[in-house]
Design a protein around this motif. Sequence first.
Motif, mmCIF file in Angstrom:
data_model
loop_
_atom_site.group_PDB
_atom_site.id
_atom_site.type_symbol
_atom_site.label_atom_id
_atom_site.label_comp_id
_atom_site.label_asym_id
_atom_site.label_seq_id
_atom_site.Cartn_x
_atom_site.Cartn_y
_atom_site.Cartn_z
ATOM 1 N N ASP A 2 0.833 -1.195 0.000
ATOM 2 C CA ASP A 2 0.000 0.000 0.000
ATOM 3 C C ASP A 2 0.873 1.252 0.000
ATOM 4 N N VAL A 3 0.225 2.412 -0.156
ATOM 5 C CA VAL A 3 0.954 3.672 -0.286
ATOM 6 C C VAL A 3 1.788 3.966 0.955
ATOM 7 N N ALA A 4 1.231 3.697 2.137
ATOM 8 C CA ALA A 4 1.967 3.989 3.370
ATOM 9 C C ALA A 4 3.233 3.143 3.463
ATOM 10 N N ALA A 5 3.133 1.865 3.098
ATOM 11 C CA ALA A 5 4.299 0.989 3.147
ATOM 12 C C ALA A 5 5.345 1.424 2.116
ATOM 13 N N LEU A 6 4.869 1.816 0.914
ATOM 14 C CA LEU A 6 5.785 2.293 -0.118
ATOM 15 C C LEU A 6 6.518 3.539 0.354
ATOM 16 N N ALA A 7 5.776 4.470 0.967
ATOM 17 C CA ALA A 7 6.397 5.701 1.450
ATOM 18 C C ALA A 7 7.446 5.396 2.515
ATOM 19 N N SER A 8 7.087 4.486 3.428
ATOM 20 C CA SER A 8 8.034 4.122 4.480
ATOM 21 C C SER A 8 9.296 3.506 3.885
ATOM 22 N N ARG A 9 9.106 2.641 2.877
ATOM 23 C CA ARG A 9 10.256 1.992 2.245
ATOM 24 C C ARG A 9 11.149 3.004 1.536
ATOM 25 N N LEU A 10 10.539 3.943 0.834
ATOM 26 C CA LEU A 10 11.318 4.940 0.104
ATOM 27 C C LEU A 10 12.069 5.855 1.064
ATOM 28 N N ARG A 11 11.427 6.228 2.175
ATOM 29 C CA ARG A 11 12.119 7.071 3.148
ATOM 30 C C ARG A 11 13.312 6.328 3.748
ATOM 31 N N SER A 12 13.135 5.024 3.983
ATOM 32 C CA SER A 12 14.232 4.218 4.523
ATOM 33 C C SER A 12 15.394 4.164 3.547
ATOM 34 N N LEU A 13 15.092 3.974 2.260
ATOM 35 C CA LEU A 13 16.148 3.932 1.255
ATOM 36 C C LEU A 13 16.874 5.269 1.154
ATOM 37 N N THR A 14 16.117 6.357 1.239
ATOM 38 C CA THR A 14 16.734 7.676 1.165
ATOM 39 C C THR A 14 17.663 7.918 2.354
ATOM 40 N N ALA A 15 17.222 7.461 3.542
ATOM 41 C CA ALA A 15 18.063 7.631 4.725
ATOM 42 C C ALA A 15 19.357 6.836 4.625
ATOM 43 N N ASP A 16 19.351 5.772 3.804
ATOM 44 C CA ASP A 16 20.542 4.931 3.664
ATOM 45 C C ASP A 16 21.487 5.405 2.557
ATOM 46 N N LEU A 17 21.163 6.518 1.902
ATOM 47 C CA LEU A 17 22.096 7.039 0.904
ATOM 48 C C LEU A 17 23.443 7.307 1.582
ATOM 49 N N PRO A 18 24.566 7.046 0.874
ATOM 50 C CA PRO A 18 25.886 7.060 1.536
ATOM 51 C C PRO A 18 26.449 8.445 1.803
ATOM 52 N N ALA A 19 25.631 9.342 2.339
ATOM 53 C CA ALA A 19 26.130 10.680 2.651
ATOM 54 C C ALA A 19 27.237 10.679 3.695
ATOM 55 N N PRO A 20 27.131 9.890 4.780
ATOM 56 C CA PRO A 20 28.239 9.895 5.754
ATOM 57 C C PRO A 20 29.561 9.452 5.142
ATOM 58 N N GLY A 21 29.500 8.510 4.195
ATOM 59 C CA GLY A 21 30.726 8.085 3.530
ATOM 60 C C GLY A 21 31.361 9.226 2.752
ATOM 61 N N LEU A 22 30.527 10.067 2.150
ATOM 62 C CA LEU A 22 31.059 11.222 1.432
ATOM 63 C C LEU A 22 31.714 12.214 2.387
ATOM 64 N N GLU A 23 31.106 12.388 3.543
ATOM 65 C CA GLU A 23 31.688 13.294 4.520
ATOM 66 C C GLU A 23 33.038 12.777 5.014
ATOM 67 N N THR A 24 33.134 11.472 5.250
ATOM 68 C CA THR A 24 34.402 10.886 5.682
ATOM 69 C C THR A 24 35.468 11.038 4.598
ATOM 70 N N ALA A 25 35.068 10.755 3.333
ATOM 71 C CA ALA A 25 36.008 10.910 2.224
ATOM 72 C C ALA A 25 36.476 12.358 2.110
ATOM 73 N N ASP A 26 35.560 13.304 2.318
ATOM 74 C CA ASP A 26 35.917 14.717 2.245
ATOM 75 C C ASP A 26 36.941 15.070 3.323
ATOM 76 N N ALA A 27 36.752 14.514 4.519
ATOM 77 C CA ALA A 27 37.696 14.778 5.604
ATOM 78 C C ALA A 27 39.071 14.188 5.294
ATOM 79 N N HIS A 28 39.100 12.985 4.704
ATOM 80 C CA HIS A 28 40.371 12.364 4.328
ATOM 81 C C HIS A 28 41.088 13.196 3.264
ATOM 82 N N LEU A 29 40.336 13.676 2.276
ATOM 83 C CA LEU A 29 40.945 14.483 1.225
ATOM 84 C C LEU A 29 41.489 15.794 1.776
ATOM 85 N N GLU A 30 40.771 16.385 2.716
ATOM 86 C CA GLU A 30 41.243 17.630 3.319
ATOM 87 C C GLU A 30 42.531 17.396 4.103
#
Length: 261
Positions: A2-30
């Motif tokens: 259903d729509v609610a389950a789909l929304a929950s799943r999509l929000r979960s996937l978005t939260a798992d985008l590798p943004a923290p990894g990018l921040e760590t890589a940025d710190a290493h490069l700096e």
Amino acid sequence: MDVAALASRLRSLTADLPAPGLETADAHLEAAAAELRAASRESSTDIGLHRLGQARGSLDAARARLAEAAGAVDDYLGAIGASGAAPPAPGRPSSRSRPAAAPPDPRRWWTDRVNELCRRTGAGRPAPDPPTRVFDQMLRAAADGNAAAYHRLVRDAGPDTGCRLPSLAWPLVRTLAAEHLGRTPTARDLPDLRRRTADRVRALVPGAEPGHLDAALASACTLGVPERDDRTDPAATAAVGPALVAALHRLGKTERKGRPA
């Protein structure tokens, strides 16, 4: 689903985008850029700052793509009537949902990389000696063929001292290469110089590749940056430099012995 389950799943996937990894890589490069900027004050050669700049540009582009992806998911949920609390934007992870990335440790990276290059193990111990003393000790270890001592010296030098070793090695490499050739080295001499020194360099630094040697010789002889030098890095440059000096010195001694009196 259903729509609610789909929304929950999509929000979960978005939260798992590798943004923290990018921040760590940025710190290493700096951290790497800071080390190279310090080394560049003692060397007139290109030591890779432009490549770090390119890497940071790619990182910024990746961060922008993640932000676009998160925004597209949020827009889609709004369009199907399932909008809700938006997940943290990529690049700004929620402190409540994710721990802060640990600051990079340049010395740990240096130790791991030198161990990899020398194909040995061991934890680095900070060496209080100045770069000139470390360099002299490495030359002696290289002349003796003592790979274990050579590995320990470059490992314990750490990034602060290690990044200063090329400024000591390159003038000697340039002089010894010119003595071997009988003239100023040119780009066409790189394959021959690499061939004549590779075995002795790899006896001390087994992980050294042709690209590492070509980049070191080109930098030392002010021939510009060779093509495909993407495999070079500060630890490889520091490890190869004194070994290359010792190899060229031994080559000159061998040639002098072979000349008729």
